[in-house]
Design a protein around this motif. Structure first.
Motif, short mmCIF file in Angstrom:
data_model
loop_
_atom_site.label_atom_id
_atom_site.label_comp_id
_atom_site.label_asym_id
_atom_site.label_seq_id
_atom_site.Cartn_x
_atom_site.Cartn_y
_atom_site.Cartn_z
N HIS A 336 -11.73 -55.62 -16.55
CA HIS A 336 -12.93 -55.46 -17.36
C HIS A 336 -12.67 -54.38 -18.41
CE1 HIS A 336 -14.92 -57.56 -14.02
NE2 HIS A 336 -14.32 -56.70 -13.22
N PHE A 337 -13.57 -54.32 -19.39
CA PHE A 337 -13.57 -53.19 -20.31
C PHE A 337 -14.27 -52.02 -19.62
CE2 PHE A 337 -13.16 -56.73 -23.32
CZ PHE A 337 -12.09 -56.28 -24.08
N LEU A 338 -13.99 -50.81 -20.07
CA LEU A 338 -14.61 -49.62 -19.47
C LEU A 338 -16.14 -49.71 -19.59
CD1 LEU A 338 -12.26 -46.79 -20.84
CD2 LEU A 338 -12.34 -47.70 -18.51
N PRO A 339 -16.86 -49.36 -18.54
CA PRO A 339 -18.34 -49.46 -18.58
C PRO A 339 -18.98 -48.51 -19.58
CG PRO A 339 -17.62 -48.34 -16.58
CD PRO A 339 -16.38 -48.87 -17.24
N THR A 340 -18.34 -47.37 -19.80
CA THR A 340 -18.84 -46.42 -20.80
C THR A 340 -17.69 -46.02 -21.74
OG1 THR A 340 -18.38 -44.54 -19.32
CG2 THR A 340 -20.60 -45.50 -19.25
N THR A 371 -6.18 -52.77 -21.28
CA THR A 371 -5.50 -51.82 -22.16
C THR A 371 -5.68 -52.27 -23.60
OG1 THR A 371 -3.41 -53.04 -22.00
CG2 THR A 371 -3.77 -51.25 -20.42
N GLY A 372 -5.63 -51.33 -24.53
CA GLY A 372 -5.78 -51.67 -25.94
C GLY A 372 -4.46 -51.57 -26.67
N SER A 373 -4.53 -51.72 -27.99
CA SER A 373 -3.30 -51.67 -28.79
C SER A 373 -3.58 -51.11 -30.17
CB SER A 373 -2.70 -53.07 -28.93
OG SER A 373 -1.54 -53.04 -29.75
N TYR A 381 -2.83 -61.51 -26.86
CA TYR A 381 -4.23 -61.79 -26.58
C TYR A 381 -4.38 -63.11 -25.83
CZ TYR A 381 -9.17 -62.81 -27.28
OH TYR A 381 -10.48 -63.13 -27.07
N ASN A 382 -3.65 -64.12 -26.27
CA ASN A 382 -3.74 -65.43 -25.62
C ASN A 382 -3.18 -65.41 -24.21
OD1 ASN A 382 -4.88 -66.59 -27.91
ND2 ASN A 382 -2.89 -67.15 -28.78
N LYS A 383 -2.35 -64.42 -23.90
CA LYS A 383 -1.79 -64.30 -22.55
C LYS A 383 -2.67 -63.46 -21.63
CE LYS A 383 2.14 -66.61 -22.75
NZ LYS A 383 2.47 -67.70 -21.82
N GLY A 384 -3.81 -63.03 -22.10
CA GLY A 384 -4.75 -62.33 -21.22
C GLY A 384 -4.99 -60.87 -21.52
N PHE A 385 -4.32 -60.32 -22.54
CA PHE A 385 -4.55 -58.92 -22.91
C PHE A 385 -5.77 -58.87 -23.84
CE2 PHE A 385 -0.08 -58.93 -21.69
CZ PHE A 385 0.01 -57.79 -20.92
N LYS A 386 -6.96 -58.92 -23.26
CA LYS A 386 -8.19 -59.05 -24.04
C LYS A 386 -8.50 -57.80 -24.86
CE LYS A 386 -8.81 -63.15 -22.47
NZ LYS A 386 -8.48 -64.29 -23.34
N GLY A 387 -7.95 -56.67 -24.48
CA GLY A 387 -8.16 -55.46 -25.26
C GLY A 387 -7.41 -55.45 -26.57
N GLU A 388 -6.57 -56.45 -26.78
CA GLU A 388 -5.75 -56.54 -27.99
C GLU A 388 -6.61 -56.63 -29.26
OE1 GLU A 388 -1.74 -56.59 -29.46
OE2 GLU A 388 -2.50 -56.35 -27.42
N ARG A 396 -13.10 -48.58 -25.35
CA ARG A 396 -13.41 -49.52 -24.27
C ARG A 396 -12.20 -49.82 -23.38
NH1 ARG A 396 -16.53 -54.71 -25.09
NH2 ARG A 396 -14.73 -55.39 -26.33
N THR A 397 -11.02 -49.31 -23.72
CA THR A 397 -9.81 -49.61 -22.96
C THR A 397 -9.26 -48.35 -22.31
OG1 THR A 397 -8.51 -49.38 -25.00
CG2 THR A 397 -9.20 -51.60 -24.38
N ILE A 398 -8.49 -48.54 -21.23
CA ILE A 398 -8.03 -47.41 -20.43
C ILE A 398 -6.90 -46.64 -21.11
CG2 ILE A 398 -6.34 -48.74 -19.09
CD1 ILE A 398 -8.73 -45.96 -17.83
N CYS A 399 -6.08 -47.32 -21.92
CA CYS A 399 -5.03 -46.67 -22.71
C CYS A 399 -4.66 -47.59 -23.86
CB CYS A 399 -3.82 -46.30 -21.86
SG CYS A 399 -3.00 -47.70 -21.08
N ILE A 400 -3.95 -47.06 -24.83
CA ILE A 400 -3.66 -47.80 -26.07
C ILE A 400 -2.16 -47.87 -26.30
CG2 ILE A 400 -3.96 -47.87 -28.57
CD1 ILE A 400 -6.42 -45.85 -26.66
#
Length: 567
Positions: A336-340, A371-373, A381-388, A396-400
């Motif tokens: 999930h994305f971070l709740p806050t 995780t973000g980027s 993104y298509n492989k599941g890295f939704k934070g991309e 919203r992501t735990i690290c970039i």
């Protein structure tokens, strides 16, 4: 002539619809001629199977019909064939098993390969990845290789077949009919003359890929990881009985004529990721703190033949043989994305090719957060890295993820997980990515052309400056070595989760160990046949390694691993 053309022009100007009708008829006639030539070209043996295989692939079909030539719709994906010839067992039993089967079973022709090598050059026999065994007879009703099979009537090559069989841990790869690939642990057919394997590969005309009911068979030189695979399951090792078996492995049953296959099938049906053999009893479960698989025993302690398959080992009441099934452990799959919104931005920094995407995969599974980027990569993104798709400052992501260096960029982050990898490996990985994609490979032309020397000249200094910049300008830096993560995933990943200021879940970490590779792992089979680094390149890179090592030691951080360069 000019008058005639003028009359035609005036005629069509008065009647434009006739002009367009004539053009339409012309195009229709041309299309019919093209289609006719296509049908004529496909009229040879196996043509219908070739057309059907493409249709099946486009529809996403994962099933296949009969093996009978010319009739079945061939899927262009691997399929597991449930045949009696599949053999399981730990790596230390392979040689003994092959030797015994040669004597005991008249149908096993594995050791007849020397006769097939006559007349072949050393280069043909051994290319560093696999050894050519010879040409063998293949019966559609009783296959010579009875593992998985794979078909591609457009692009089949010898290496592609070898690579796919090796990834699944099979010892042999065989090519037939120019486009069919079969894998197996044992050859169960007699030799044929080399001249009978005379069909060119569909994807490379310079090599032969068997013939009609004839297999060109290669013995594979497996990587250490691939050698642990047995068909659909992975051998995990020999382990001592846990203190509380019922709690550690909640489901068990006694199986008559026990075999590895039967236990794996039972645990797969129960949707458990571990199949554990203890004599005639099969246990099923997931890795937990009660049975973590972190303390393997000497594999000789599990030497006890299965009642149903004398060439397999089934462990004892005290020492269990463990296999990982194909069942996905879902305890670490929710993300999930971070709740806050995060108050601090944490970078996941690395030099390109140092395993950043793999680290993101591990962190997402271990924490349950995306995780973000700093960039955007649609394939990720298509492989599941939704934070991309999120802006890197979204919080919203735990690290970039970032490959940036330089004071301004680094000071944008409040802390950093810095992933460092052996520059010799990282440079080759990034070169493969640049010219072959995330899981592809650069071609031989790229390696031997001007691209590789130019790449090393420009990128090797960046490997050192990237690390030095983050050590100099990073506010809080947690150094992780790629090689240490591979060796001790559990503790290294636990340290990263703690650095991210999150609660550690041992069950999630154990779950990650079972599916650590993700979607971006290159095959371990393919390798260059020569060292791409010149002495001058090595001298420069070794000096860069020493510089980074000194900088790490000055800050009391873990120095570079010993395998980076000879000490």
């Amino acid at each position: 002539m000019a008058k005639a053309l003028l009359k035609i022009q005036r005629y069509f100007r008065r009647k434009p619809i006739r002009f367009f009708s004539l053009i339409l008829l012309y195009l229709t006639a041309g299309s019919l001629v093209f289609l006719h030539s296509g049908f004529v070209g496909d009229s040879g043996p196996g043509a219908r199977r070739g057309r059907d295989s493409v249709v099946a692939a486009e529809m996403g079909s994962r099933t296949s019909m009969s093996d009978t030539r010319g009739l079945g719709i061939m899927s262009r994906v691997f399929k597991e064939t449930r045949r009696s010839g599949r053999r399981y067992g730990p790596p230390w039993m392979k040689k003994a098993r092959q030797d015994q089967e040669t004597v005991r079973r008249a149908g096993d022709y594995t050791n007849n390969w020397n006769r097939a090598l006559k007349g072949r050059s050393a280069k043909d026999v051994d290319d560093g990845r696999a050894k050519y065994i010879g040409c063998y007879i293949d019966d559609t009703q009783k296959r010579a290789l009875r593992g998985v099979s794979f078909f591609d009537y457009k692009k089949m090559t010898v290496f592609r077949c070898q690579d796919n069989c090796a990834e699944r841990g099979y010892i042999y790869a065989g090519l037939e009919f120019g486009a069919e690939c079969y894998c197996g642990h044992k050859i169960q057919a007699p030799n044929a003359s080399d001249s009978e394997c005379n069909m060119e590969c569909k994807g490379e005309k310079s090599n032969l890929c068997g013939g009609a009911t004839r297999l060109s068979i290669y013995r594979l030189e497996l990587s250490q990881e691939s050698a642990r695979r047995y068909g659909s399951s992975i051998f995990k090792g020999c382990f001592h009985r846990p203190d509380n078996v019922t709690l550690a492995l909640p489901f068990s049953a006694v199986i008559q004529n026990m075999s590895v296959d039967k236990c794996v099938d039972m645990c797969t049906e129960r949707e458990k990721s571990l199949a554990v053999l203890a004599g005639d009893r099969c246990h099923c479960g997931f890795p937990t703190s009660l049975f973590s698989l972190h303390e393997p025993e000497d594999e000789s302690m599990c030497l006890n033949h299965c009642h149903g398959e004398e060439f397999e080992t089934c462990g004892t009441d005290e020492y269990f043989v463990v296999y990982q099934t194909q069942v996905q452990d879902n305890r670490c799959m929710d993300r999930h994305f971070l709740p806050t919104r995060a108050k601090h931005l944490v970078a996941l920094a690395s030099f390109p090719g140092a395993g950043n995407t793999w680290a993101r995969h591990l962190i997402e599974l271990a924490t349950g957060f995306y995780t973000g980027s700093y960039y955007f990569d649609g394939s990720l993104y298509n492989k599941g890295f939704k934070g991309e798709r999120d802006h890197w400052r979204s919080g919203r992501t735990i690290c970039i993820k970032t490959h940036e260096s330089g004071k301004k960029e680094i000071e944008s982050f409040d802390s950093c997980v810095l992933m460092i990898r052996n520059p010799y490996k990282a440079l080759m990985a990034e070169f493969n990515r640049k010219y072959g994609g995330h899981i592809g490979f650069a071609s031989q032309a790229h390696w031997k052309g001007k691209e590789w020397p130019e790449f090393v000249k420009n990128y090797s200094p960046w490997w050192a400056s990237h690390t030095l910049d983050w050590l100099n300008y990073g506010k809080t830096v947690h150094v992780v070595h790629f090689e240490n993560v591979k060796r001790d995933l559990f503790s290294q990943l636990k340290g990263m989760v703690q650095f991210l200021d999150l609660k550690v879940s041992e069950d999630r970490l154990l779950c990650v160990e079972g599916q650590k590779d993700g979607n971006f792992k290159r095959s371990g089979l393919r390798k260059l046949e020569y060292d791409p680094y010149t002495p001058e390149m090595r001298a420069n890179i070794n000096e860069l390694i020493r510089t980074v090592d000194v900088a790490l030691r000055k800050r009391n951080m873990s120095s570079v691993p010993e395998e980076y360069m000879p000490r």
